[in-house]
Design a protein around this motif. Structure first.
Motif, PDB file in Angstrom:
ATOM      1  N   LYS A 181       0.833  -1.206   0.000  1.00 17.07           N
ATOM      2  CA  LYS A 181       0.000   0.000   0.000  1.00 17.07           C
ATOM      3  C   LYS A 181       0.866   1.253   0.000  1.00 17.07           C
ATOM      4  CE  LYS A 181      -3.747   2.239   2.582  1.00 17.07           C
ATOM      5  NZ  LYS A 181      -4.653   2.122   3.761  1.00 17.07           N
ATOM      6  N   GLN A 182       1.941   1.231   0.804  1.00 17.94           N
ATOM      7  CA  GLN A 182       2.827   2.390   0.866  1.00 17.94           C
ATOM      8  C   GLN A 182       3.558   2.599  -0.455  1.00 17.94           C
ATOM      9  OE1 GLN A 182       3.074   4.784   3.041  1.00 17.94           O
ATOM     10  NE2 GLN A 182       4.737   5.794   1.922  1.00 17.94           N
ATOM     11  N   ARG A 183       3.962   1.518  -1.097  1.00 17.40           N
ATOM     12  CA  ARG A 183       4.618   1.641  -2.406  1.00 17.40           C
ATOM     13  C   ARG A 183       3.677   2.309  -3.410  1.00 17.40           C
ATOM     14  NH1 ARG A 183       9.399  -1.606  -3.445  1.00 17.40           N
ATOM     15  NH2 ARG A 183       8.953  -1.170  -5.637  1.00 17.40           N
ATOM     16  N   GLU A 207       3.538   6.032  -2.781  1.00 14.96           N
ATOM     17  CA  GLU A 207       4.726   6.726  -3.272  1.00 14.96           C
ATOM     18  C   GLU A 207       4.769   6.751  -4.794  1.00 14.96           C
ATOM     19  OE1 GLU A 207       8.324   5.422  -1.306  1.00 14.96           O
ATOM     20  OE2 GLU A 207       7.263   5.223   0.602  1.00 14.96           O
ATOM     21  N   GLN A 215       7.016   9.624   1.424  1.00 14.91           N
ATOM     22  CA  GLN A 215       7.682   8.437   1.947  1.00 14.91           C
ATOM     23  C   GLN A 215       7.335   8.267   3.425  1.00 14.91           C
ATOM     24  OE1 GLN A 215      11.879   8.929   1.178  1.00 14.91           O
ATOM     25  NE2 GLN A 215      11.652   8.627  -1.034  1.00 14.91           N
ATOM     26  N   HIS A 216       7.500   7.034   3.895  1.00  7.83           N
ATOM     27  CA  HIS A 216       7.171   6.737   5.294  1.00  7.83           C
ATOM     28  C   HIS A 216       8.360   6.050   5.953  1.00  7.83           C
ATOM     29  CE1 HIS A 216       5.064   5.715   8.885  1.00  7.83           C
ATOM     30  NE2 HIS A 216       4.913   4.439   8.605  1.00  7.83           N
ATOM     31  N   ARG A 275       9.584   0.697   3.441  1.00  5.75           N
ATOM     32  CA  ARG A 275       9.629  -0.343   2.418  1.00  5.75           C
ATOM     33  C   ARG A 275      10.737  -1.363   2.659  1.00  5.75           C
ATOM     34  NH1 ARG A 275       9.025   3.038  -3.151  1.00  5.75           N
ATOM     35  NH2 ARG A 275      10.304   1.293  -3.878  1.00  5.75           N
TER      36      ARG A 275
END
Length: 237
Positions: free
Chosen positions: A167-169, A172, A178-179, A225
């Motif tokens: 989900k984070q990818r 981004e 970014q996280h 990531r």
């Protein structure tokens, strides 16, 4: 005569790796028989911290030592910052050996590697296929992949983490921010407030996040990531 410290740079592909090369007190440029050690740092740690301490101890015993900041971390290059990529970490070790091979005063048949914590796992993994490494030593070696898998409460938790990384990818890829997450609490006070009583974690906080071992180049942040490649890595295979 004291040992000598040289700040050096070598390459891992397109990334500049920042290293500290230490030379023993009896060092001679014309002596081609010096044994050398590559020091591999723990996760989140930079070359001035635990790796630097062991590097100095070993140079005091007569070794040439090379300790470096991992790709994407500390004073080394690479984007995104704070990425912990086990395969890049292992390749860093091979590239450090490449660099030592260019030094005429190093005996190429007397190169070893000493890894600390997660760096111990990376050191072993590199030596499995890098046979220019003639000796391997570790200090509280950790297989970072297995440790992360075992830390999950259940297999479902691991799948949930991978889903969160995916989900984070996507965020981004669509231009979102970014996280990053902490490796350890930022202070002993933060650890107490979080109710952490694990001895290893508390000792890490007491070193890395206090004046004992703090260094401004160690951010204590991990690019989120990083979790996926770490879950898929096994240092001993």
């Amino acid at each position: 005569m004291a040992s000598t410290l040289r700040h050096v740079t070598f390459k891992n592909s397109h990334i500049d790796i920042a290293g500290d090369l230490r030379l023993p007190s009896d060092f001679s440029e014309v002596d081609k028989s010096h044994a050398a050690l590559v020091l591999v740092t723990p996760g989140s740690s930079v070359k001035e911290q635990a790796g630097g301490i062991y590097a100095q101890r070993m140079v005091d015993k007569g070794f040439v030592t090379l300790v470096f900041d991992p790709s994407y971390q500390g004073q080394s290059g690479g984007e995104p910052r704070d990425l912990e990529d086990p395969w890049a970490r292992t390749e860093d070790v091979r590239c450090a050996v490449d660099y030592l091979m260019t030094l005429k005063f190093v005996d190429e048949d007397r190169i070893g590697v000493l890894g600390i914590c997660a760096g111990g796992g990376y050191a072993v993994n590199a030596a499995l296929t890098e046979h220019r490494i003639k000796a391997v030593g570790t200090v509280v070696a950790v297989n970072i992949g297995r440790a992360n898998r075992q830390n999950e409460a259940s297999p479902d938790t691991g799948f949930q983490m991978l889903a969160a990384v995916g989900k984070q990818r996507t965020i981004e890829a669509r231009g979102g921010a970014q996280h990053r997450v902490n490796w350890i609490p930022d202070s002993p006070e933060a650890a107490r407030e979080a109710g952490i009583d694990d001895r290893d974690t508390l000792e890490a906080v007491d070193f890395y996040r206090t004046s004992r071992g703090y260094n401004k180049h160690s951010t204590n942040r991990m690019y989120f990531r990083s979790i996926a490649p770490m879950l898929g890595f096994d240092a001993f295979q």
